[in-house]
Each structure stands twice: as structure tokens, then as C-alpha cells.
Design a protein around this motif. Structure first.
Motif, PDB file in Angstrom:
ATOM      1  N   ALA A 119       0.842  -1.207   0.000  1.00  0.00           N
ATOM      2  CA  ALA A 119       0.000   0.000   0.000  1.00  0.00           C
ATOM      3  C   ALA A 119       0.870   1.245   0.000  1.00  0.00           C
ATOM      4  O   ALA A 119       0.607   2.198  -0.751  1.00  0.00           O
ATOM      5  N   GLU A 120       1.921   1.225   0.805  1.00  0.00           N
ATOM      6  CA  GLU A 120       2.819   2.381   0.852  1.00  0.00           C
ATOM      7  C   GLU A 120       3.558   2.547  -0.479  1.00  0.00           C
ATOM      8  O   GLU A 120       3.751   3.670  -0.947  1.00  0.00           O
ATOM      9  N   ALA A 125       4.228   5.517  -5.539  1.00  0.00           N
ATOM     10  CA  ALA A 125       4.149   5.534  -7.002  1.00  0.00           C
ATOM     11  C   ALA A 125       3.131   6.570  -7.471  1.00  0.00           C
ATOM     12  O   ALA A 125       3.349   7.267  -8.471  1.00  0.00           O
ATOM     13  N   ALA A 126       2.027   6.704  -6.743  1.00  0.00           N
ATOM     14  CA  ALA A 126       1.007   7.696  -7.104  1.00  0.00           C
ATOM     15  C   ALA A 126       1.556   9.111  -6.978  1.00  0.00           C
ATOM     16  O   ALA A 126       1.254   9.980  -7.799  1.00  0.00           O
ATOM     17  N   ALA A 132      -2.231  11.048 -14.666  1.00  0.00           N
ATOM     18  CA  ALA A 132      -3.404  11.096 -13.780  1.00  0.00           C
ATOM     19  C   ALA A 132      -4.120   9.751 -13.720  1.00  0.00           C
ATOM     20  O   ALA A 132      -4.607   9.351 -12.651  1.00  0.00           O
ATOM     21  N   GLU A 133      -4.155   9.050 -14.860  1.00  0.00           N
ATOM     22  CA  GLU A 133      -4.827   7.748 -14.879  1.00  0.00           C
ATOM     23  C   GLU A 133      -4.090   6.739 -13.999  1.00  0.00           C
ATOM     24  O   GLU A 133      -4.694   6.016 -13.212  1.00  0.00           O
ATOM     25  N   LEU A 134      -2.744   6.707 -14.114  1.00  0.00           N
ATOM     26  CA  LEU A 134      -1.951   5.813 -13.267  1.00  0.00           C
ATOM     27  C   LEU A 134      -2.064   6.204 -11.792  1.00  0.00           C
ATOM     28  O   LEU A 134      -2.141   5.339 -10.922  1.00  0.00           O
ATOM     29  N   GLN A 139      -3.703   4.806  -6.410  1.00  0.00           N
ATOM     30  CA  GLN A 139      -4.435   5.153  -5.179  1.00  0.00           C
ATOM     31  C   GLN A 139      -5.476   4.082  -4.857  1.00  0.00           C
ATOM     32  O   GLN A 139      -5.639   3.689  -3.696  1.00  0.00           O
ATOM     33  N   ARG A 140      -6.177   3.621  -5.873  1.00  0.00           N
ATOM     34  CA  ARG A 140      -7.196   2.583  -5.672  1.00  0.00           C
ATOM     35  C   ARG A 140      -6.558   1.285  -5.170  1.00  0.00           C
ATOM     36  O   ARG A 140      -7.051   0.644  -4.253  1.00  0.00           O
TER      37      ARG A 140
END
Length: 160
Positions: A119-120, A125-126, A132-134, A139-140
């Protein structure tokens, strides 16, 4: 009315509780966070034994109330013990008193840690992507892995 005399195990429990209480109050050098957690666990364990011994000396409502306090202290000790296990991978009580963690809980804790780390990594990476799509995907996925870690944590907590 019978006179109360303390047996050796109750006297040891009281002595142990006094020592733990002095350390919790700060009578010694400041313990680490994990050591403090162990001290609090031991304090709750001692309180549970002490209140259970007291409960056996009474009848009726007083006995019920004291036994409830003993049960509550025992539950707090188990909850703190579960947190200690989640943090360290170790049981906080001596081997003969230890909850039989077994390999399945250790494996579950490892999986929980991997989910948290993933998750981290997705969050990092976000933050680092310009797409924006990545970013939305990362995030999801971070939320999904965080939820998986929390589910595994919940399973561990229910086992204690």
C-alpha cells in the motif's frame, strides 16, 4: 468470619504487580515503547489474577463485580498482547502462558506486513507519477492493499 491469609501465589502476584506499577509510573529508566507495552500487559495480567483472587473471597454482587473486573483486565491483557504480537511477531508472555500463536498467525502477520508495504509503495508511485490515470489506479490499489492489511489485522486480533 474467617481471617484471610495470603497464599504464596497471591503474595507473588501482589509483589509482581507492585514492581510493574513502580516501573509504569516511572521509577526506573524510561523503557522502550515495546518494553512499556510488555509492562502494561504484565500489569493487566497481574490485575486479572489479583481481582480473581479477591472475587473468591466474596459472595453475591461483590464477587460478580470483582470477577467482571478480573475478566476485563484479562481481556485488556489479551488485546495488548495481540498488539505486541502484531508489532514484534513475538508473544509477550512466558512460553507456558503464551497463546499458541503457531505458524498460521505468523504467516498471517507476514502477509499483513506485505500488504501494508505494498500500500505504501502504491502511494509512493502515485505521488511520483505524472499520469493522472496511473495515479488513480495506484491510489485505488493502495486502498485495496490497506484494506487487506486491516482485514488480516482483525483476524489476528480475534485469535487472541
Amino acid at each position: 468470619m474467617t481471617e484471610f491469609t495470603m497464599n504464596d501465589s497471591l503474595q507473588e502476584t501482589i509483589t509482581g504487580f507492585d514492581a510493574v506499577w513502580r516501573r509504569v509510573k516511572g521509577g526506573a529508566a524510561a523503557p522502550s515503547e515495546d518494553e512499556s507495552l510488555c509492562l502494561l500487559i504484565r500489569g493487566e495480567q497481574c490485575s486479572a489474577v489479583y481481582d480473581a483472587c479477591l472475587a473468591r473471597m466474596f459472595q453475591g454482587t461483590a464477587r460478580s463485580l470483582l470477577q467482571t473486573h478480573a475478566n476485563n483486565a484479562s481481556a485488556r491483557a489479551r488485546r495488548l498482547g495481540a498488539e505486541y504480537f502484531i508489532r514484534t511477531g513475538l508473544c509477550s508472555t512466558p512460553e507456558e502462558e503464551c497463546h499458541p500463536c503457531g505458524r498460521r498467525l505468523i504467516a498471517l502477520r507476514t502477509a499483513m506486513e506485505k500488504d501494508s508495504a505494498a500500500a505504501e509503495a502504491y502511494r509512493a508511485a502515485a505521488r511520483d507519477t505524472s499520469c493522472a490515470e496511473l495515479e488513480a489506479i495506484y491510489q485505488r490499489f493502495a486502498e485495496a492493499r490497506c484494506a487487506a492489511a486491516q482485514d488480516k489485522r482483525g483476524i489476528i486480533l480475534r485469535c487472541f
